[in-house]
Design a protein around this motif. Sequence first.
Motif, PDB file in Angstrom:
ATOM      1  N   VAL A  73      55.964  38.028  35.669  1.00 15.22           N
ATOM      2  CA  VAL A  73      54.714  38.603  36.178  1.00 15.22           C
ATOM      3  C   VAL A  73      53.987  37.581  37.057  1.00 15.22           C
ATOM      4  O   VAL A  73      53.410  37.921  38.093  1.00 15.22           O
ATOM      5  CB  VAL A  73      53.826  39.086  35.009  1.00 15.22           C
ATOM      6  N   MET A  74      54.052  36.304  36.651  1.00 14.52           N
ATOM      7  CA  MET A  74      53.330  35.276  37.406  1.00 14.52           C
ATOM      8  C   MET A  74      53.891  35.108  38.829  1.00 14.52           C
ATOM      9  O   MET A  74      53.202  34.594  39.702  1.00 14.52           O
ATOM     10  CB  MET A  74      53.358  33.944  36.655  1.00 14.52           C
ATOM     11  N   ARG A  75      55.097  35.609  39.056  1.00 13.32           N
ATOM     12  CA  ARG A  75      55.660  35.509  40.417  1.00 13.32           C
ATOM     13  C   ARG A  75      54.869  36.322  41.427  1.00 13.32           C
ATOM     14  O   ARG A  75      54.843  35.993  42.598  1.00 13.32           O
ATOM     15  CB  ARG A  75      57.113  36.008  40.431  1.00 13.32           C
ATOM     16  N   PHE A  76      54.239  37.409  40.988  1.00 15.45           N
ATOM     17  CA  PHE A  76      53.464  38.205  41.960  1.00 15.45           C
ATOM     18  C   PHE A  76      51.963  38.225  41.625  1.00 15.45           C
ATOM     19  O   PHE A  76      51.203  39.004  42.187  1.00 15.45           O
ATOM     20  CB  PHE A  76      54.027  39.631  42.096  1.00 15.45           C
ATOM     21  N   ALA A  77      51.544  37.366  40.685  1.00 11.54           N
ATOM     22  CA  ALA A  77      50.121  37.324  40.305  1.00 11.54           C
ATOM     23  C   ALA A  77      49.375  36.354  41.231  1.00 11.54           C
ATOM     24  O   ALA A  77      49.875  35.270  41.519  1.00 11.54           O
ATOM     25  CB  ALA A  77      49.995  36.865  38.859  1.00 11.54           C
ATOM     26  N   ILE A  78      48.216  36.756  41.688  1.00 11.93           N
ATOM     27  CA  ILE A  78      47.437  35.897  42.597  1.00 11.93           C
ATOM     28  C   ILE A  78      46.206  35.383  41.864  1.00 11.93           C
ATOM     29  O   ILE A  78      45.366  36.174  41.418  1.00 11.93           O
ATOM     30  CB  ILE A  78      46.995  36.694  43.846  1.00 11.93           C
ATOM     31  N   PRO A  79      46.091  34.040  41.715  1.00 13.43           N
ATOM     32  CA  PRO A  79      44.920  33.511  40.994  1.00 13.43           C
ATOM     33  C   PRO A  79      43.620  33.792  41.751  1.00 13.43           C
ATOM     34  O   PRO A  79      43.580  33.682  42.981  1.00 13.43           O
ATOM     35  CB  PRO A  79      45.171  31.993  40.941  1.00 13.43           C
ATOM     36  N   MET A  80      42.590  34.165  40.993  1.00 13.23           N
ATOM     37  CA  MET A  80      41.250  34.342  41.581  1.00 13.23           C
ATOM     38  C   MET A  80      40.323  33.388  40.826  1.00 13.23           C
ATOM     39  O   MET A  80      40.133  33.516  39.622  1.00 13.23           O
ATOM     40  CB  MET A  80      40.783  35.798  41.413  1.00 13.23           C
ATOM     41  N   ARG A  81      39.751  32.424  41.556  1.00 13.05           N
ATOM     42  CA  ARG A  81      38.994  31.345  40.906  1.00 13.05           C
ATOM     43  C   ARG A  81      37.553  31.758  40.595  1.00 13.05           C
ATOM     44  O   ARG A  81      36.881  31.147  39.785  1.00 13.05           O
ATOM     45  CB  ARG A  81      38.947  30.120  41.815  1.00 13.05           C
ATOM     46  N   GLY A  82      37.062  32.742  41.338  1.00 13.63           N
ATOM     47  CA  GLY A  82      35.672  33.142  41.127  1.00 13.63           C
ATOM     48  C   GLY A  82      35.363  34.395  41.912  1.00 13.63           C
ATOM     49  O   GLY A  82      36.253  35.020  42.488  1.00 13.63           O
ATOM     50  N   ARG A  83      34.077  34.745  41.878  1.00 12.94           N
ATOM     51  CA  ARG A  83      33.614  35.901  42.653  1.00 12.94           C
ATOM     52  C   ARG A  83      33.073  35.402  43.976  1.00 12.94           C
ATOM     53  O   ARG A  83      32.177  34.539  43.976  1.00 12.94           O
ATOM     54  CB  ARG A  83      32.396  36.555  42.008  1.00 12.94           C
ATOM     55  N   MET A  84      33.524  35.970  45.061  1.00 11.42           N
ATOM     56  CA  MET A  84      32.924  35.678  46.360  1.00 11.42           C
ATOM     57  C   MET A  84      31.874  36.761  46.586  1.00 11.42           C
ATOM     58  O   MET A  84      32.215  37.933  46.757  1.00 11.42           O
ATOM     59  CB  MET A  84      33.992  35.727  47.454  1.00 11.42           C
ATOM     60  N   VAL A  85      30.610  36.344  46.541  1.00 11.04           N
ATOM     61  CA  VAL A  85      29.520  37.318  46.657  1.00 11.04           C
ATOM     62  C   VAL A  85      29.097  37.407  48.121  1.00 11.04           C
ATOM     63  O   VAL A  85      28.677  36.415  48.719  1.00 11.04           O
ATOM     64  CB  VAL A  85      28.328  36.900  45.756  1.00 11.04           C
TER      65      VAL A  85
END
Length: 416
Positions: A73-85
């Motif tokens: 699953v981690m092969r296509f998972a994209i990390p999101m570090r925070g919310r861009m407001v």
Amino acid sequence: MSLTSAGGVNVIGAGLAGSLLAILLARRGLHVTVYERRTDPRHFVADSGRSINLALAARGIRGLELAGVLDEVMRFAIPMRGRMVHEHDGKAELQMYGVRPGEVIYSVSRAELNRVLIAAAATHPNVEFKFRQLCLGLAPGRNALEMRDEATGRIYHTDPLPSIATDGAGSAVRDSLVAHEVSDVREEPLDHDYKELTIPAVDGKPALEVNALHIWPRGGFMLIALPNPDSTFTATLFLARQGANSFERLASPAAVEEFFSREFPSARVLMPNLTHEFFANPQGSLGTVYTRGWHLGSEVLLLGDAAHAIVPFHGQGMNCAFEDCAELVRLMDQHHGWAGLFEAFEHERRPNTDAVAKMALENYEEMRADVLDPEYRRRKAAAEAAEKQDPNAVPRYSLVMFHADIPYREALLRAR
Ligand SMILES: Cc1cc2nc3c(=O)[nH]c(=O)nc-3n(C[C@H](O)[C@H](O)[C@H](O)COP(=O)(O)OP(=O)(O)OC[C@H]3O[C@@H](n4cnc5c(N)ncnc54)[C@H](O)[C@@H]3O)c2cc1C
């Protein structure tokens, strides 16, 4: 009877929870037959209209790890570090989700995740999938489920084995349990709906920062966007059904154009197919389903959205459903009969699923309004500073998203 020795179980629904559960039960030596109303998603493109990508966090990750599919699953998972407001004037600010480097959430494709889970389950000799099989509810004798083969129209019954219903928010099995006065259900629809739209890549490159969940909060409503591996983003508009700013008012291309240009100018310029997509894509509804009585003796158990659908604003529905699967399997070590297991499962899980339902509703307010408030930002900064000094001073959002060892109910109570 030992629940870990060879025996059989029916699973109804090969969605996210059902396919993960099939792997976990098969690994314990049970023979699992999975009935799914759709065609096999490994061979056909999935239905449109459901969320295209999902936020995966610690509780979901733990379930995937337990099933041995996390690396894939981690092969296509994209990390999101925070919310861009994204503010109205075009200013954008990244509000980090966590204070430690690993504290990120991941954007994953629902269809791809479901395919990986089904493929992993199907390689297990103990798992059999039966696609295009629609569950109609309890069979008249109640010791099995009534099914319809969608290819032939034939009506038949499942083998009289314990059945775990993971047939989602609109569960036919739950309806049937209600009709037989086994379960009580309270459905609380939200008066806001959602619609998914696309932000395409520009010259093959992502149009926005990739490692973030983007939000355009506007007080009473919001647009969000999550990244996809093909450099596009899936945007979702959450908006009231009726009223001044509402789906009802967006009845013509001109009205859609005017609304997006006025409210989300920085997103509007990134959506060349806006009006076409707006009218081509379905408008989805949202709500919370509270069920009491998740099981009928040793015969049937509701799990995942079938037992407790929640609104998506904490990104926890799937994560919670995966946690359900892990908890059911953990409780199997403590029980020798299905009825006792099912009862213990509801007893253990319901306070937690009620807690996450509440937090998910509260998070809508936070996402669409509070994130713009200077007082909220000051408090968030203070909470982050406190957490850096004292690892026990963890904010509620982090407890829910990054601390899989803390039950939802405790997260809710501790944060109070
Ligand atoms: C807009 C939106 C955004 C979301 N975002 C997130 C997020 O970011 N993070 C998160 O964790 N969760 C999110 N969720 C919630 C998440 O989608 C659900 O909680 C999750 O899919 C629940 O899994 P499930 O297996 O219980 O149900 P489902 O995934 O819905 O699976 C149910 C399965 O049962 C099958 N089925 C249904 N009826 C029958 C029948 N009668 N007979 C046979 N088969 C049947 C269906 O075809 C399906 O395959 C979101 C939901 C929405 C609507």
